[in-house]
Design a protein around this motif. Sequence first.
Motif, PDB file in Angstrom:
ATOM      1  N   ARG A 212      25.592 -49.236   9.834  1.00 13.87           N
ATOM      2  CA  ARG A 212      26.541 -48.956   8.753  1.00 13.87           C
ATOM      3  C   ARG A 212      26.739 -47.458   8.618  1.00 13.87           C
ATOM      4  O   ARG A 212      25.897 -46.677   9.050  1.00 13.87           O
ATOM      5  CB  ARG A 212      25.997 -49.518   7.429  1.00 13.87           C
ATOM      6  CG  ARG A 212      25.931 -51.035   7.453  1.00 13.87           C
ATOM      7  CD  ARG A 212      25.420 -51.572   6.135  1.00 13.87           C
ATOM      8  NE  ARG A 212      25.234 -53.012   6.226  1.00 13.87           N
ATOM      9  CZ  ARG A 212      25.677 -53.898   5.323  1.00 13.87           C
ATOM     10  NH1 ARG A 212      26.335 -53.476   4.263  1.00 13.87           N
ATOM     11  NH2 ARG A 212      25.459 -55.180   5.479  1.00 13.87           N
ATOM     12  N   ARG A 213      27.861 -47.074   8.031  1.00 10.51           N
ATOM     13  CA  ARG A 213      28.097 -45.657   7.764  1.00 10.51           C
ATOM     14  C   ARG A 213      27.062 -45.129   6.783  1.00 10.51           C
ATOM     15  O   ARG A 213      26.428 -45.903   6.071  1.00 10.51           O
ATOM     16  CB  ARG A 213      29.492 -45.474   7.134  1.00 10.51           C
ATOM     17  CG  ARG A 213      30.645 -45.637   8.086  1.00 10.51           C
ATOM     18  CD  ARG A 213      31.984 -45.634   7.341  1.00 10.51           C
ATOM     19  NE  ARG A 213      32.141 -44.511   6.428  1.00 10.51           N
ATOM     20  CZ  ARG A 213      32.465 -43.283   6.819  1.00 10.51           C
ATOM     21  NH1 ARG A 213      32.676 -43.029   8.089  1.00 10.51           N
ATOM     22  NH2 ARG A 213      32.595 -42.305   5.947  1.00 10.51           N
ATOM     23  N   ARG A 214      26.911 -43.824   6.767  1.00 13.17           N
ATOM     24  CA  ARG A 214      26.074 -43.212   5.713  1.00 13.17           C
ATOM     25  C   ARG A 214      26.940 -43.112   4.469  1.00 13.17           C
ATOM     26  O   ARG A 214      27.797 -42.238   4.367  1.00 13.17           O
ATOM     27  CB  ARG A 214      25.605 -41.813   6.152  1.00 13.17           C
ATOM     28  CG  ARG A 214      24.358 -41.834   7.028  1.00 13.17           C
ATOM     29  CD  ARG A 214      24.027 -40.427   7.468  1.00 13.17           C
ATOM     30  NE  ARG A 214      23.765 -39.549   6.324  1.00 13.17           N
ATOM     31  CZ  ARG A 214      22.573 -39.397   5.759  1.00 13.17           C
ATOM     32  NH1 ARG A 214      21.534 -40.054   6.236  1.00 13.17           N
ATOM     33  NH2 ARG A 214      22.406 -38.588   4.737  1.00 13.17           N
ATOM     34  N   TYR A 215      26.725 -44.052   3.554  1.00 10.91           N
ATOM     35  CA  TYR A 215      27.619 -44.149   2.400  1.00 10.91           C
ATOM     36  C   TYR A 215      27.420 -42.980   1.433  1.00 10.91           C
ATOM     37  O   TYR A 215      26.299 -42.500   1.232  1.00 10.91           O
ATOM     38  CB  TYR A 215      27.387 -45.470   1.660  1.00 10.91           C
ATOM     39  CG  TYR A 215      27.644 -46.704   2.516  1.00 10.91           C
ATOM     40  CD1 TYR A 215      28.675 -46.714   3.451  1.00 10.91           C
ATOM     41  CD2 TYR A 215      26.872 -47.849   2.380  1.00 10.91           C
ATOM     42  CE1 TYR A 215      28.916 -47.836   4.233  1.00 10.91           C
ATOM     43  CE2 TYR A 215      27.103 -48.976   3.157  1.00 10.91           C
ATOM     44  CZ  TYR A 215      28.119 -48.965   4.083  1.00 10.91           C
ATOM     45  OH  TYR A 215      28.365 -50.069   4.854  1.00 10.91           O
TER      46      TYR A 215
ATOM     47  N   ALA B 268      30.001 -44.809  -3.400  1.00 16.12           N
ATOM     48  CA  ALA B 268      29.950 -46.125  -2.753  1.00 16.12           C
ATOM     49  C   ALA B 268      28.579 -46.770  -2.969  1.00 16.12           C
ATOM     50  O   ALA B 268      28.484 -47.959  -3.289  1.00 16.12           O
ATOM     51  CB  ALA B 268      30.246 -45.984  -1.259  1.00 16.12           C
ATOM     52  N   ARG B 269      27.522 -45.973  -2.832  1.00 12.50           N
ATOM     53  CA  ARG B 269      26.185 -46.536  -3.019  1.00 12.50           C
ATOM     54  C   ARG B 269      25.982 -47.041  -4.451  1.00 12.50           C
ATOM     55  O   ARG B 269      25.387 -48.087  -4.671  1.00 12.50           O
ATOM     56  CB  ARG B 269      25.114 -45.501  -2.655  1.00 12.50           C
ATOM     57  CG  ARG B 269      24.758 -45.566  -1.164  1.00 12.50           C
ATOM     58  CD  ARG B 269      23.639 -44.639  -0.821  1.00 12.50           C
ATOM     59  NE  ARG B 269      24.130 -43.284  -0.657  1.00 12.50           N
ATOM     60  CZ  ARG B 269      23.400 -42.188  -0.823  1.00 12.50           C
ATOM     61  NH1 ARG B 269      22.145 -42.278  -1.191  1.00 12.50           N
ATOM     62  NH2 ARG B 269      23.928 -40.997  -0.620  1.00 12.50           N
TER      63      ARG B 269
ATOM     64  N   ASP C 186      33.923 -46.140   3.402  1.00 14.84           N
ATOM     65  CA  ASP C 186      32.592 -46.673   3.071  1.00 14.84           C
ATOM     66  C   ASP C 186      32.702 -48.107   2.566  1.00 14.84           C
ATOM     67  O   ASP C 186      31.953 -48.995   2.971  1.00 14.84           O
ATOM     68  CB  ASP C 186      31.921 -45.815   1.984  1.00 14.84           C
ATOM     69  CG  ASP C 186      31.452 -44.461   2.500  1.00 14.84           C
ATOM     70  OD1 ASP C 186      31.560 -44.218   3.719  1.00 14.84           O
ATOM     71  OD2 ASP C 186      30.977 -43.644   1.677  1.00 14.84           O
TER      72      ASP C 186
ATOM     73  N   ASP D 255      33.680 -50.463   5.403  1.00 20.47           N
ATOM     74  CA  ASP D 255      32.568 -50.637   6.338  1.00 20.47           C
ATOM     75  C   ASP D 255      31.546 -51.624   5.768  1.00 20.47           C
ATOM     76  O   ASP D 255      31.051 -52.516   6.467  1.00 20.47           O
ATOM     77  CB  ASP D 255      31.898 -49.271   6.569  1.00 20.47           C
ATOM     78  CG  ASP D 255      30.729 -49.358   7.536  1.00 20.47           C
ATOM     79  OD1 ASP D 255      30.981 -49.358   8.757  1.00 20.47           O
ATOM     80  OD2 ASP D 255      29.574 -49.440   7.080  1.00 20.47           O
ATOM     81  N   HIS D 256      31.273 -51.466   4.488  1.00 17.25           N
ATOM     82  CA  HIS D 256      30.354 -52.386   3.805  1.00 17.25           C
ATOM     83  C   HIS D 256      30.910 -53.814   3.862  1.00 17.25           C
ATOM     84  O   HIS D 256      30.192 -54.762   4.200  1.00 17.25           O
ATOM     85  CB  HIS D 256      30.176 -51.899   2.359  1.00 17.25           C
ATOM     86  CG  HIS D 256      29.413 -52.829   1.474  1.00 17.25           C
ATOM     87  ND1 HIS D 256      30.023 -53.740   0.647  1.00 17.25           N
ATOM     88  CD2 HIS D 256      28.082 -52.994   1.284  1.00 17.25           C
ATOM     89  CE1 HIS D 256      29.106 -54.423  -0.017  1.00 17.25           C
ATOM     90  NE2 HIS D 256      27.913 -53.993   0.352  1.00 17.25           N
TER      91      HIS D 256
ATOM     92  N   LYS E 109      39.079 -49.720   7.634  1.00 15.93           N
ATOM     93  CA  LYS E 109      38.151 -48.589   7.724  1.00 15.93           C
ATOM     94  C   LYS E 109      38.655 -47.558   8.726  1.00 15.93           C
ATOM     95  O   LYS E 109      38.703 -46.349   8.419  1.00 15.93           O
ATOM     96  CB  LYS E 109      36.763 -49.096   8.159  1.00 15.93           C
ATOM     97  CG  LYS E 109      35.785 -47.980   8.502  1.00 15.93           C
ATOM     98  CD  LYS E 109      34.425 -48.522   8.920  1.00 15.93           C
ATOM     99  CE  LYS E 109      34.465 -49.147  10.310  1.00 15.93           C
ATOM    100  NZ  LYS E 109      33.137 -49.619  10.744  1.00 15.93           N
TER     101      LYS E 109
END
Length: 238
Positions: free
Chosen positions: A41-44, A48-49, A172, A175-176, A225
């Motif tokens: 996964r991308r580094r959110y 987003a987190r 983000d 991607d999630h 994305k």
Amino acid sequence: MDVQARTAPATAAAPRDRGAMGDLDHDGLVRAQRETMATPRRRYGIAARLLFALLDTIYGRPRTLSKFKVLELVARVPYQSWEQVAYIAITHTYERTGLARRIYDRVGESRAQQDNEQWHLLMLEERILREGPREAWFRFRVIPQALAFAYYQLSWLLYVVRPAWSYRLNADFEDHAEHEYMALVAEHPEWEEEPFESVFAADYAELASLADLFRQIAFDERVHKEESLARMAEPRFR
Ligand SMILES: [Fe+2]
Ligand SMILES: [Fe+2]
């Protein structure tokens, strides 16, 4: 299925927009699932987190169709916010017709993505109505609308200040969604045998199974994305 059937609108009011997202056959969808599962996964970012943690807190960590429906409700709003900003930009720049035209083309792109998310939402709702449990009104009607409202404001503000920030947040989010849908398919091997039946099939896509439906949705999220990532790298309109 012939090409005409795939591209003809099902109704005059609801033109089919699937083509822009890319239709894959079963083998292509299975390959796409393997690719997603093999891709980290991308580094959110922080926003987003926070959003994903909030969704887990309110709706639990298990992947349920009701939780995905909330994701889809929220997923449409960045495209709506970009569309709104773009129209304001056209109001201020229409005398420069070349620029206004380029902005308008971007409006069309946002709308196609928004429509694509709309089909995701409607097909999830259709499935939940057919089989799912009753959904609590406050958790599944009021809270999602509040989340979507707040997310709209954030996407809008980021886009006005620096479009790349808004595109990054959306990348983000998409991607999630891509990873979550592919993981959902992996959790439900019984869906491989279940036919995809939907009143929206003619609008969205004719697919062999329920598993392929969710693979196709996940692939759409990947396309969203990638489009946001491409926009992030572009300079502002001139
Ligand atoms: Fe979606
Ligand atoms: Fe999406």
